[in-house]
Design a protein around this motif. Sequence first.
Motif, PDB file in Angstrom:
ATOM      1  N   ASP A  80       0.838  -1.194   0.000  1.00 26.77           N
ATOM      2  CA  ASP A  80       0.000   0.000   0.000  1.00 26.77           C
ATOM      3  C   ASP A  80       0.877   1.249   0.000  1.00 26.77           C
ATOM      4  OD1 ASP A  80      -1.604   2.270   1.079  1.00 26.77           O
ATOM      5  OD2 ASP A  80      -3.175   0.741   1.257  1.00 26.77           O
ATOM      6  N   PHE A  81       0.662   2.124  -0.969  1.00 23.57           N
ATOM      7  CA  PHE A  81       1.490   3.312  -1.164  1.00 23.57           C
ATOM      8  C   PHE A  81       1.383   4.279   0.014  1.00 23.57           C
ATOM      9  CE2 PHE A  81       2.216   7.461  -3.530  1.00 23.57           C
ATOM     10  CZ  PHE A  81       3.573   7.266  -3.666  1.00 23.57           C
ATOM     11  N   GLU A  82       0.261   4.249   0.714  1.00 22.60           N
ATOM     12  CA  GLU A  82       0.030   5.180   1.825  1.00 22.60           C
ATOM     13  C   GLU A  82       0.420   4.581   3.176  1.00 22.60           C
ATOM     14  OE1 GLU A  82      -0.801   8.208   1.377  1.00 22.60           O
ATOM     15  OE2 GLU A  82      -1.386   8.172  -0.743  1.00 22.60           O
ATOM     16  N   THR A  83       0.124   3.311   3.397  1.00 23.55           N
ATOM     17  CA  THR A  83       0.304   2.721   4.727  1.00 23.55           C
ATOM     18  C   THR A  83       1.494   1.788   4.841  1.00 23.55           C
ATOM     19  OG1 THR A  83      -1.092   0.786   4.288  1.00 23.55           O
ATOM     20  CG2 THR A  83      -2.206   2.822   5.022  1.00 23.55           C
ATOM     21  N   GLY A  84       2.000   1.294   3.708  1.00 22.26           N
ATOM     22  CA  GLY A  84       3.097   0.339   3.738  1.00 22.26           C
ATOM     23  C   GLY A  84       2.672  -1.080   4.030  1.00 22.26           C
ATOM     24  N   GLN A  85       1.369  -1.329   4.083  1.00 21.11           N
ATOM     25  CA  GLN A  85       0.871  -2.673   4.358  1.00 21.11           C
ATOM     26  C   GLN A  85       0.910  -3.527   3.086  1.00 21.11           C
ATOM     27  OE1 GLN A  85      -0.067  -4.115   7.369  1.00 21.11           O
ATOM     28  NE2 GLN A  85       0.947  -2.245   8.108  1.00 21.11           N
ATOM     29  N   PRO A  86       1.445  -4.756   3.171  1.00 26.28           N
ATOM     30  CA  PRO A  86       1.508  -5.615   1.978  1.00 26.28           C
ATOM     31  C   PRO A  86       0.187  -6.351   1.748  1.00 26.28           C
ATOM     32  CG  PRO A  86       2.575  -6.700   3.818  1.00 26.28           C
ATOM     33  CD  PRO A  86       2.141  -5.360   4.328  1.00 26.28           C
ATOM     34  N   TRP A  87      -0.045  -6.687   0.504  1.00 29.47           N
ATOM     35  CA  TRP A  87      -1.205  -7.496   0.113  1.00 29.47           C
ATOM     36  C   TRP A  87      -0.757  -8.495  -0.949  1.00 29.47           C
ATOM     37  CZ3 TRP A  87      -4.323  -6.747  -4.665  1.00 29.47           C
ATOM     38  CH2 TRP A  87      -5.413  -7.635  -4.731  1.00 29.47           C
ATOM     39  N   VAL A  88      -1.104  -9.757  -0.759  1.00 26.36           N
ATOM     40  CA  VAL A  88      -0.752 -10.822  -1.706  1.00 26.36           C
ATOM     41  C   VAL A  88      -2.040 -11.247  -2.413  1.00 26.36           C
ATOM     42  CG1 VAL A  88       0.225 -13.129  -1.991  1.00 26.36           C
ATOM     43  CG2 VAL A  88       1.156 -11.586  -0.246  1.00 26.36           C
ATOM     44  N   PRO A  89      -2.256 -10.813  -3.661  1.00 23.33           N
ATOM     45  CA  PRO A  89      -3.530 -11.071  -4.347  1.00 23.33           C
ATOM     46  C   PRO A  89      -3.946 -12.532  -4.372  1.00 23.33           C
ATOM     47  CG  PRO A  89      -2.232  -9.487  -5.590  1.00 23.33           C
ATOM     48  CD  PRO A  89      -1.353  -9.976  -4.486  1.00 23.33           C
TER      49      PRO A  89
END
Length: 372
Positions: A80-89
Motif C-alpha cells: 500500500d502506497f500510503e500505509t506500507g501494508q503488503p497485500w498478496v492477491p
Amino acid sequence: TLERIFAQLTAYPAGFTPHPKLVRQFETRSEQFETEHTVDWATGEALAFGSLILEGHPVRLAGQDSRRGTFSQRHAAIVDFETGQPWVPLSDLEGAHANFWVYDSLLSEYAALGYEYGYAQVNDDALVMWEAQFGDFVNGAQIIIDQYIVAAEDKWGQRNGVMMLLPHGYEGQGPEHSSARLERFLQLCAELNMRVWNPSTPAQLFHLLRDQYKRDFRRPLVVMTPKSLLRHPLSTSSLEDLTRGGLELIIREVDDIDPADSRRVVLCSGKVYFDLLKARRERDIADIAILRIEQLYPFPRKTLKRMLEQYSKASEVVWCQEEPRNQGAWYQVQHHLRVSKTPAMTLGYAGRAPSASPACGNARLHALQQQN
C-alpha cells in the motif's frame, strides 16, 4: 478460470492504494490480456500459480527478491502506497482450496535453497520453488545442489520435487549477471536425476509449472528463466496457448519456411532464439530454419530426430548459443545432435569463443560478440 484468476490480481482490498507507477503497469497488462488476449511472463506464471491453488495444490516461492521479482515484473505482493501494508492477491483468491506463499529470503543462497529443499522433502503436497536473484548467484548454493538435489535419490532413495528458478541470458550485464551456469547442471545430469529446462514463452512456463506438480514421478527441476524476455514483444503467448496448448519439448519453426527448401537448420535454446529470429526476418532469409530446444535434460533426441528428418535437403545443422563454447549446453548436447541429425547433415557450432569468464564486462565488446 484464467479470467477469474487475472481479475484477482488487481482486486484491491477496500481502502488499498497501489503505487501510481504500478497502476500504469497493471493497466498495460490488462490491455494485453483483455484486448489482445495475450500474456507476458509474469502473468503466465501468476495464472499457473492461481490455477494450482484453485485445484487444491499449495504453492510456495522463496528467494532474495521474489515478492516483487528481481526485474520488477512479478508483484506477487503489493505494498500500500500510503500505509506500507503488503497485500498478496493470490492469497485472497476466492474459492482457492490451498495456500499461496511467497517470501523474500535472507541474502544466502546456501541457507535459502537448503531450507526450501528440506521443506519440499517433508511437504510433498506443495509446489516448492527457490529463485535466485540472478542465476549466477546459484554457485553460493552449490553444496546443496551437489550433495542433495542431484544425488539424494541415488544415495538415499529420497525423491524431491523442488524447483530452481535461475535468471539467465546475455544482455551485457557482465560476468556476475549473465549466466546461471547451465553447463554445470547438465554435467550433473545422469540416471534421470532431474530435469533442466530453458523455456522461451510464457505458455511454456505456465505448462511447466503445472506439469512439475501434476506429474506422477517427482524429481528436481532446474529452469533457466529470462530477464529481457520478461517484456519482449515477441515473447508473449496467447490465452489459447494456455487453455488449449501443452508443454513442448522442442518448438518447431514458426515462420513460413518450407522444410523442403531449407539448406540449414539452426538449433538453439532460450533468449538467443529471438536475436536469431530478428536477424533472419531483417535479412529476409527463407532457407534457414530455427528450432528451439526447450528441455535440455532429458534430451528429447527422438523428437528432434523426427523433426530433422523433415529437412531432407538441409546439408548442415548448427548449434547456436550465447554462452562461451566451453560453457552453455554445447558440450553436453553435441553427442545427442550427432545421433539426431540425418547422415547428410554436417554439425556446426555458432557462439562465443571459449572463455575463463562467463561473460565480458564491457558493453561494446558484448554487443560485438553478440552480433558475431
